[in-house]
Write a protein that holds these residues in place. Structure first.
Motif, PDB file in Angstrom:
ATOM      1  N   GLU A   1       0.633  -1.249   0.039  1.00  0.00           N
ATOM      2  CA  GLU A   1       0.335   0.280   0.450  1.00  0.00           C
ATOM      3  C   GLU A   1       0.980   1.318  -0.017  1.00  0.00           C
ATOM      4  N   LEU A   2       2.014   1.157   1.001  1.00  0.00           N
ATOM      5  CA  LEU A   2       2.398   2.258   0.876  1.00  0.00           C
ATOM      6  C   LEU A   2       3.888   2.853  -0.310  1.00  0.00           C
TER       7      LEU A   2
ATOM      8  N   GLU B   1       1.723   7.226  -6.156  1.00  0.00           N
ATOM      9  CA  GLU B   1       0.733   7.982  -6.734  1.00  0.00           C
ATOM     10  C   GLU B   1       1.295   8.924  -6.285  1.00  0.00           C
ATOM     11  N   GLU B   2       2.186   9.552  -5.303  1.00  0.00           N
ATOM     12  CA  GLU B   2       2.221  11.100  -4.781  1.00  0.00           C
ATOM     13  C   GLU B   2       3.281  11.217  -6.344  1.00  0.00           C
TER      14      GLU B   2
ATOM     15  N   ALA C   1       1.743  12.350  -8.304  1.00  0.00           N
ATOM     16  CA  ALA C   1       0.652  14.009  -8.602  1.00  0.00           C
ATOM     17  C   ALA C   1       1.404  15.009  -8.727  1.00  0.00           C
ATOM     18  N   LYS C   2       3.423  15.033  -7.786  1.00  0.00           N
ATOM     19  CA  LYS C   2       4.034  15.792  -7.746  1.00  0.00           C
ATOM     20  C   LYS C   2       4.430  15.960  -9.378  1.00  0.00           C
ATOM     21  N   ARG C   3       5.237  14.553 -10.291  1.00  0.00           N
ATOM     22  CA  ARG C   3       5.058  15.269 -11.848  1.00  0.00           C
ATOM     23  C   ARG C   3       4.092  16.250 -12.154  1.00  0.00           C
ATOM     24  N   GLU C   4       2.772  15.820 -12.352  1.00  0.00           N
ATOM     25  CA  GLU C   4       1.964  15.790 -12.734  1.00  0.00           C
ATOM     26  C   GLU C   4       1.776  18.098 -12.248  1.00  0.00           C
TER      27      GLU C   4
END
Length: 418
Positions: A192-193, A199-200, A203-206
């Motif tokens: 999960e981690l 996912e983080e 999101a940072k790349r986006e």
């Protein structure tokens, strides 16, 4: 039935009247040989010659002296005698009968102890078989214990190599069940981690891509604004020149070389530039005030987190008094676990929030972007909270970690602000 050995019938003088059994008994005098020879005619089992006895070819177990010594006692008895021909002998003698004769029986000790020896060998064999059986049981038991541990070690090595989907089967041992459950739970948490980290990172790349798209040719934009500023001064349009200068500052701080965090003093300057530009075009005046704790002015915070809320107050506040009041307060909240925080409070005197408004359901890009960026870089313990003000309007509370040095900032961001 007579055991191995001899049965003698002797008189009170120690003379052998009759002998039965083995020929190991001899006498030490020639005169006894005639008696034994005569007795052998009646009892064939008596077969000891006088010559053999005299020659000493076979030493007797008991001799005449021994018999004479023991027949003096008028009672039964026994004695163990070491005899050379057959080893140790058990000699039994009885009390004299009516004819003053008595029986003397010799039995080899090894004959008596042979059942004991046989039983001993049997016990030894059973013990050896028991040890072998116990060894097999112990091996099986240890194998049942070690096998799950080896399986756990194997799965741990797979997990070490990056296989986060590996799992351990439960066993019959209660302790191993706890270990297996803990390992499987740990592997699930790691999975999960890892998904959360992926996912983080996405999101940072986006977010970084969005910033790069917003930084299209910034130098060209700065130069163009500078040119407009000087042309406005040529025409003595000081208000236009002032707006151009504020816009240029606004853009420079907003872009800030691609950095994600800036100092509090730079963020406040960015907010002032925005308020100054908006004051030139709105039909109502803006009373913008700041109350800043001096201890937080040099701290790092995510950039462009004040302007979206000030913009909402300007665009949607619509004050009834004809003047929009915006108050920005910053203070430090001391703490040990978690560490010290920076609390930012933005208040206005506008119309307030719509009925049933929720931050999770808002469609505004700016507010949602600020909240997501704070939680993305600082953690879920930080973020934005919006509620209706006590005296009307909107009250926005922003919670941030207190990051004072560049080293602390790199620890939070992992070097992404460089």
């Amino acid at each position: 039935m007579v055991l191995d050995g001899q049965v003698l019938l002797v008189d009170t003088a120690g003379n052998v009247v009759m002998q039965m059994g083995d020929d190991n008994l001899g006498v030490n005098s020639a005169e006894d040989s005639s008696l034994i020879h005569g007795a052998s005619k009646i009892f064939p089992s008596i077969n000891v010659s006088a010559n053999a006895a005299a020659a000493g070819e076979s030493e007797p177990v008991v001799d005449r002296a021994w018999i004479r010594e023991h027949v003096e006692h008028e009672q039964d008895g026994f004695e163990v005698v070491s005899g050379k021909p057959g080893g140790a002998q058990l000699v039994l003698y009885s009390r004299p009968a009516m004819l003053q004769w008595r029986l003397v029986q010799t039995i080899p000790v090894h004959t008596l102890l042979s059942p004991v020896r046989q039983a001993g060998w049997q016990v030894l064999g059973i013990a050896v078989l028991g040890l072998l059986f116990s060894a097999v049981l112990a091996y099986l038991f240890v194998w049942r214990i070690v096998r799950p541990l080896r399986q756990l070690i194997k799965r741990m090595r797979q997990l070490e190599k990056g296989d986060f989907n590996t799992r351990v089967q439960l066993s019959f041992t209660e302790e191993y069940v706890h270990l297996a459950y803990g390992f499987n739970h740990m592997a699930s948490q790691l999975t999960e981690l890892m998904e959360q980290v992926k996912e983080e990172s996405r999101a940072k790349r986006e977010a970084q891509t969005g910033l790069l798209e917003a930084q299209i040719k910034p130098h060209f934009l700065y130069n163009t604004l500078d040119m407009i500023h000087w042309r406005a001064l040529d025409y003595e349009a000081k208000d236009i020149s002032r707006m151009i200068v504020q816009l240029s500052k606004l853009l420079r701080i907003g872009l800030s070389g691609g950095r994600l965090f800036i100092r509090v003093r730079d963020e406040l300057e960015h907010a002032r530039c925005y308020v100054s530009i908006q004051s030139e075009r709105l039909p109502f005046s803006i009373d913008y005030q700041e109350q800043i704790d001096p201890r937080v002015r040099s701290c790092y915070i995510p950039k462009i987190i004040l302007q979206p809320f000030i913009e909402n107050a300007v665009m949607h506040g619509q004050p009834k008094e004809g003047q929009l009041r915006i108050q920005v307060d910053m203070r430090e909240l001391q703490g040990n676990d978690p560490p010290s925080k920076i609390i930012i409070c933005i208040k206005d005197n506008g119309q307030g929030l719509p009925k049933g408004w929720k931050l999770e359901e808002t469609t505004g890009i700016g507010i949602r972007n600020v909240h997501q960026r704070i939680q993305l870089y600082c953690g879920t313990g930080y973020g934005v909270d919006i509620c209706a003000g006590e005296l009307g309007g909107v009250e926005v509370t922003i919670t941030l970690p207190r990051i004072e040095t560049a080293e602390q900032l790199n620890l939070w961001l992992g070097g992404e602000n460089e």
